[in-house]
Structure formats: C-alpha cells, structure tokens
Design a protein around this motif. Structure first.
Motif, PDB file in Angstrom:
ATOM      1  N   TYR A   1       0.830  -1.205   0.000  1.00 38.68           N
ATOM      2  CA  TYR A   1       0.000   0.000   0.000  1.00 38.68           C
ATOM      3  C   TYR A   1       0.870   1.263   0.000  1.00 38.68           C
ATOM      4  O   TYR A   1       0.579   2.224  -0.713  1.00 38.68           O
TER       5      TYR A   1
ATOM      6  N   THR B   1       0.775   4.100  -3.051  1.00 40.50           N
ATOM      7  CA  THR B   1       0.372   5.487  -2.826  1.00 40.50           C
ATOM      8  C   THR B   1       1.545   6.467  -2.855  1.00 40.50           C
ATOM      9  O   THR B   1       1.342   7.671  -2.698  1.00 40.50           O
TER      10      THR B   1
ATOM     11  N   GLN C   1       3.909   8.780  -4.589  1.00 41.45           N
ATOM     12  CA  GLN C   1       3.859   9.475  -5.879  1.00 41.45           C
ATOM     13  C   GLN C   1       5.087   9.215  -6.737  1.00 41.45           C
ATOM     14  O   GLN C   1       5.003   9.199  -7.966  1.00 41.45           O
TER      15      GLN C   1
ATOM     16  N   ARG D   1       4.174   5.811  -8.180  1.00 38.69           N
ATOM     17  CA  ARG D   1       2.949   5.840  -9.000  1.00 38.69           C
ATOM     18  C   ARG D   1       3.104   6.619 -10.297  1.00 38.69           C
ATOM     19  O   ARG D   1       2.326   6.421 -11.218  1.00 38.69           O
TER      20      ARG D   1
ATOM     21  N   GLN E   1      -3.635   5.769 -12.716  1.00 36.86           N
ATOM     22  CA  GLN E   1      -3.134   6.921 -11.968  1.00 36.86           C
ATOM     23  C   GLN E   1      -4.063   7.432 -10.863  1.00 36.86           C
ATOM     24  O   GLN E   1      -3.719   8.364 -10.178  1.00 36.86           O
ATOM     25  N   HIS E   2      -5.221   6.815 -10.675  1.00 40.66           N
ATOM     26  CA  HIS E   2      -6.152   7.345  -9.670  1.00 40.66           C
ATOM     27  C   HIS E   2      -5.626   7.094  -8.245  1.00 40.66           C
ATOM     28  O   HIS E   2      -4.798   6.215  -8.030  1.00 40.66           O
ATOM     29  N   ASN E   3      -6.125   7.901  -7.306  1.00 42.55           N
ATOM     30  CA  ASN E   3      -5.759   7.714  -5.899  1.00 42.55           C
ATOM     31  C   ASN E   3      -6.391   6.427  -5.381  1.00 42.55           C
ATOM     32  O   ASN E   3      -7.558   6.140  -5.674  1.00 42.55           O
ATOM     33  N   ILE E   4      -5.643   5.689  -4.609  1.00 41.74           N
ATOM     34  CA  ILE E   4      -6.086   4.388  -4.127  1.00 41.74           C
ATOM     35  C   ILE E   4      -6.316   4.458  -2.622  1.00 41.74           C
ATOM     36  O   ILE E   4      -5.419   4.834  -1.867  1.00 41.74           O
ATOM     37  N   SER E   5      -7.513   4.083  -2.190  1.00 38.87           N
ATOM     38  CA  SER E   5      -7.799   4.028  -0.747  1.00 38.87           C
ATOM     39  C   SER E   5      -7.228   2.723  -0.194  1.00 38.87           C
ATOM     40  O   SER E   5      -6.981   1.768  -0.931  1.00 38.87           O
TER      41      SER E   5
ATOM     42  N   HIS F   1      -7.137  -0.999  -1.964  1.00 39.55           N
ATOM     43  CA  HIS F   1      -5.892  -1.746  -2.091  1.00 39.55           C
ATOM     44  C   HIS F   1      -5.994  -3.101  -1.394  1.00 39.55           C
ATOM     45  O   HIS F   1      -5.555  -4.120  -1.947  1.00 39.55           O
TER      46      HIS F   1
END
Length: 191
Positions: A53, A57, A59, A62, A68-72, A76
C-alpha cells in the motif's frame, strides 16, 4: 554470470565495445552481480499488505503506473487479497537483506504472463530494476504446476525510459509505440 558476460561481449548491442568505456561496463556488471547476492524474491503474503500500500500510494512510484487514480486502503486491501489468492497471479516481494524494497507480479492472461513490477522510492536509481525483472521471470519459470503461457508481456509508459531500457536489455521486442508501449518476449526456460 554467463548472461552478464554475454551482454558485455554481444556484438548486437547498440554500444561499441571499443570506445574507452569497457572498464565502466565491466564494473557495472560486477556491481550488479554483487547486488544480486543480497536480493531475494519470495511469494507475497498477507504481511505485505502495508508495504504494498505504501508503494501504491507513493507518488514517486505511482508516476509510472498505468492507472493513476488515488487508491484508498480499502480498495488496495481488496485488490491485494484477490491477487495473493488467485491461481493465475504469481506475486513476489523483492527483499534486500530481508527488507522489502519492491515487487513483481505476473498475471497469467490468455497466453501471456503480464508483468507488473516496481521498486520503492529508496530502491530506485540503483540498477535493481533489471535484477528484479530477471529474478522474477526465473522464479516464475521455476514454479511447480505453472500453467502454460507463450510469452511475457510488459506495458510501459513512454516517459518511463528506465523500464523501457530494461525490457530492451532483456531481449523483449517492442510490439507498438502507442501508449502504453507493449513489450513481449517468447518464453524461455531461464532468463
């Protein structure tokens, strides 16, 4: 060692061997061989959830991911648990001196072993990507009861020049020049 020497003395390489840089190339090969001794691959398991994780997350990691979206954390965790339980996914963690520093995953899709690999920020820029990919491919090919597949497949964003070079160094062929760039390599027993 044999493949490293073959790379050094290959006349198919785009670099000219008689250019005054042979000592640097030899030193680079020796350094990689020394680094490889401190690296181990093992199957990913539940204890790797938080490391993976952090990488997902980060940057710096990533920026070259295909998604490319933000992952909670919940997203994950669900994804990770599915991957480590899947019979068509071979997910490995790279450790240096028993500390996780990266991962490589092979998803068996149709006749391909689709590659996804990363190095944590602290491990980037040290020449470990090539070793990770070599070790990962060899580890996969040594798995018992491995389903058949015909080729390895890697997809890379054009700005990820290091990864592009790694795939080229390992004999992958460029399938297209679109986004993402697709690289394939026919399966061989060892890389």
């Amino acid at each position: 060692m044999k493949s490293a020497l073959q790379n050094l003395f290959s006349f198919d390489n785009s670099t000219n061997l008689i250019d005054g840089l042979s000592i640097q190339r030899i030193w680079k090969i020796i350094s990689r061989l020394e680094k490889a001794q401190d690296l181990e691959l093992r199957r990913a398991d539940t204890k790797d959830l938080h490391h993976t994780y952090e990488w997902a997350t980060d940057q710096n990691v990533r920026r070259f991911a295909l998604t490319q979206h933000n992952i909670s954390f919940a997203e994950h965790r669900n994804w990770f648990e599915q991957k480590i339980k899947s019979n068509s996914c071979y997910y490995y963690i790279l450790e240096e001196n028993r500390e996780p520093i990266g991962s490589i995953r092979f998803d068996l899709i149709d006749s391909f072993a689709q590659i996804s690999y990363l190095l944590g920020s602290a491990a980037q820029g040290k020449g470990l990507g090539l070793l990770l990919l070599q070790k990962g491919m060899n580890q996969l090919l040594n798995e018992e009861k491995l389903p058949e597949f015909s080729a390895f497949l890697g997809e890379v964003l054009p700005e990820n020049t290091r990864s592009i070079r790694i795939f080229e160094q390992l004999g992958f062929e460029t399938e297209n020049h679109q986004v993402p760039i697709r690289f394939t390599r026919q399966q061989a027993k060892h890389v």
